[in-house]
Design an enzyme around this catalytic site. Structure first.
Site, PDB file in Angstrom:
ATOM      1  N   SER A  99       0.918  -1.295  -0.073  1.00  0.00           N
ATOM      2  CA  SER A  99      -0.120   0.019   0.095  1.00  0.00           C
ATOM      3  C   SER A  99       0.790   1.080   0.218  1.00  0.00           C
ATOM      4  CB  SER A  99      -0.730   0.015   1.267  1.00  0.00           C
ATOM      5  OG  SER A  99      -1.941  -0.856   0.892  1.00  0.00           O
ATOM      6  N   LYS A 102       0.345   3.590  -2.673  1.00  0.00           N
ATOM      7  CA  LYS A 102      -1.080   4.900  -2.630  1.00  0.00           C
ATOM      8  C   LYS A 102      -0.317   6.099  -2.404  1.00  0.00           C
ATOM      9  CE  LYS A 102      -4.685   1.751  -0.481  1.00  0.00           C
ATOM     10  NZ  LYS A 102      -4.085   0.600  -0.299  1.00  0.00           N
ATOM     11  N   SER A 157      -6.033   2.640   4.654  1.00  0.00           N
ATOM     12  CA  SER A 157      -5.430   2.147   3.490  1.00  0.00           C
ATOM     13  C   SER A 157      -6.465   1.398   2.695  1.00  0.00           C
ATOM     14  CB  SER A 157      -4.420   1.043   4.015  1.00  0.00           C
ATOM     15  OG  SER A 157      -3.295   0.911   2.936  1.00  0.00           O
TER      16      SER A 157
END
Length: 404
Positions: A99, A102, A157
């Site tokens: 993640s 991101k 997340s």
């Protein structure tokens, strides 16, 4: 004009022309032809030392030693304000980012969507959210603001929030294409984007160097810093057409350096950025902190020690080392974030040293500084060609006109 004089004139002209050609030819940046090229061609990105395997650090007398308990496959410590890389280990090694990808999604999409726009989420918006992936709790048929969704991205997340924002941005394929273009524009050529949310996908990789570039670009945006530094927030169960929430539940940032955990205190001065985990990527973390007027970014990818919360402990140790090493180490590389024809430089005004501190950041365009190796190579090439021409001329005179 005699033969020797004519020869001397011709050699001089050739030498000047060759030197001028070297100086005039623009250096072609690595990977200008596309994303995710072979690792060998990223050798010049950020400087030659960063392409070398193993630990890279240039300590001056009195500088602290690096932490002894580092087990990550790759890590990097950088100064966000100056762009100097203070130390690194396998900076360009390509690994699954989880993640932390991101961060690239955020710097790509944040400028495109007004924060207070309301979106009624559909089942189609959420199609493709990976099984078992982290989610904030967005439901089809419910409405949320863009700001709600960004809190879902940064704190929880939430892959569901990423997909909803991607749908608002046109589509997930369009968003992924924009992320690829953004990575290239920032000079992040180790990164291959397959899923916008960082969910494991074949061929999806990034590097400590690239993730640091994404974080630095994000730190230039107050909204990015505001979301990434928020420890706790309320998330709506949905909103009415007038924007009023029908109810709330609490969400907490999954970055344990920001919120703390048993045996792990909050890190003083932390201002984000993003953590991640998948079974394939292991634990990953990009953390930024500000103390004494300096903002450091530490990226840690996949610690191997097996210790609980290892990614946070190793990031903390590297942040502590970075602040202690101020002025006591020489840079081993540079962050080159290209935006069009200019490099991006993050400028921060001082903020309080607190776990939820928000940096007042702005982006300013400065002339595109080519890596020192490019300038040095150009000038050196011209001097070598000139010197070679003169030596050849002298040798021909010395040995009776024969080329030796």
């Amino acid at each position: 004009m005699d033969m020797k004089a004519g020869l001397k004139t011709r050699i001089a002209a050739m030498t000047v022309a060759a030197g001028s050609l070297v100086l005039a030819c623009p250096a072609v940046p690595a990977h200008a032809d596309g994303e995710g090229q072979h690792h060998g061609r990223t050798a010049s990105v950020g400087g030659p030392r960063l392409s070398r395997p193993g630990v890279q650090v240039l300590r001056k007398p009195g500088a602290p030693h690096l932490p002894s308990d580092l087990s990550a496959l790759s890590w990097m410590v950088s100064d966000a304000d100056t762009g100097k890389v203070l130390a690194a280990h396998n900076a360009h090694r390509r690994l699954p980012p989880a993640s932390t990808l991101k961060t690239l999604f955020a710097v790509t999409v944040l400028p495109k969507l007004p924060q207070q726009v309301l979106r009624k989420v559909t089942a189609t918006d959420l199609a493709g959210v990976g099984e078992g992936s982290s989610q904030v709790g967005i439901r089809p048929g419910k409405s949320y603001t863009v700001a709600d969704m960004w809190r879902g991205v940064f704190l929880s997340s939430g892959n569901d929030a990423v997909h909803a924002l991607g749908a608002m941005n046109g589509s997930m394929p369009k968003t992924i294409a924009q992320m690829k273009a953004k990575a290239r524009a920032l000079g992040a050529h180790d990164t291959r984007v397959v899923s916008a949310d960082g969910y494991d996908a074949p061929g999806q990789v990034s590097s400590a160097y690239d993730l640091t570039l994404f974080a630095r670009a994000g730190l230039a945006r107050p909204d990015f810093v505001r979301y990434s530094s928020t420890a706790v927030a309320r998330f709506p169960t949905g909103r009415k057409p007038n924007g009023k929430a029908t109810g709330y539940f609490q969400i907490q940032n999954t970055n344990r350096l920001l919120v703390g955990a048993p045996g792990l205190d909050r890190y003083r001065g932390l201002i984000g950025v993003k953590n991640g985990y998948t079974s394939h990527a292991g634990n990953t973390l990009v953390a930024a902190a500000r103390r004494g007027g300096r903002t450091l970014v530490v990226t840690v990818m996949n610690p191997q020690s097996g210790a609980f919360n290892a990614v946070y402990h190793e990031a903390r140790s590297l942040l502590d080392w970075g602040f202690a090493a101020s002025g006591k180490v020489s840079a081993v590389g540079t962050l080159y974030g290209h935006r069009g024809g200019a490099a991006a430089k993050a400028v921060h005004r001082p903020v309080k040293d607190a776990g939820t501190a928000v940096s007042h950041a702005a982006a300013v365009a400065v002339p595109d500084d080519k890596p020192p190796t490019v300038w040095f190579a150009s000038v050196t090439g011209a001097l070598l060609l000139g010197g070679t021409g003169w030596v050849l001329y002298r040798r021909r005179r010395t040995f009776g006109g024969r080329w030796l």
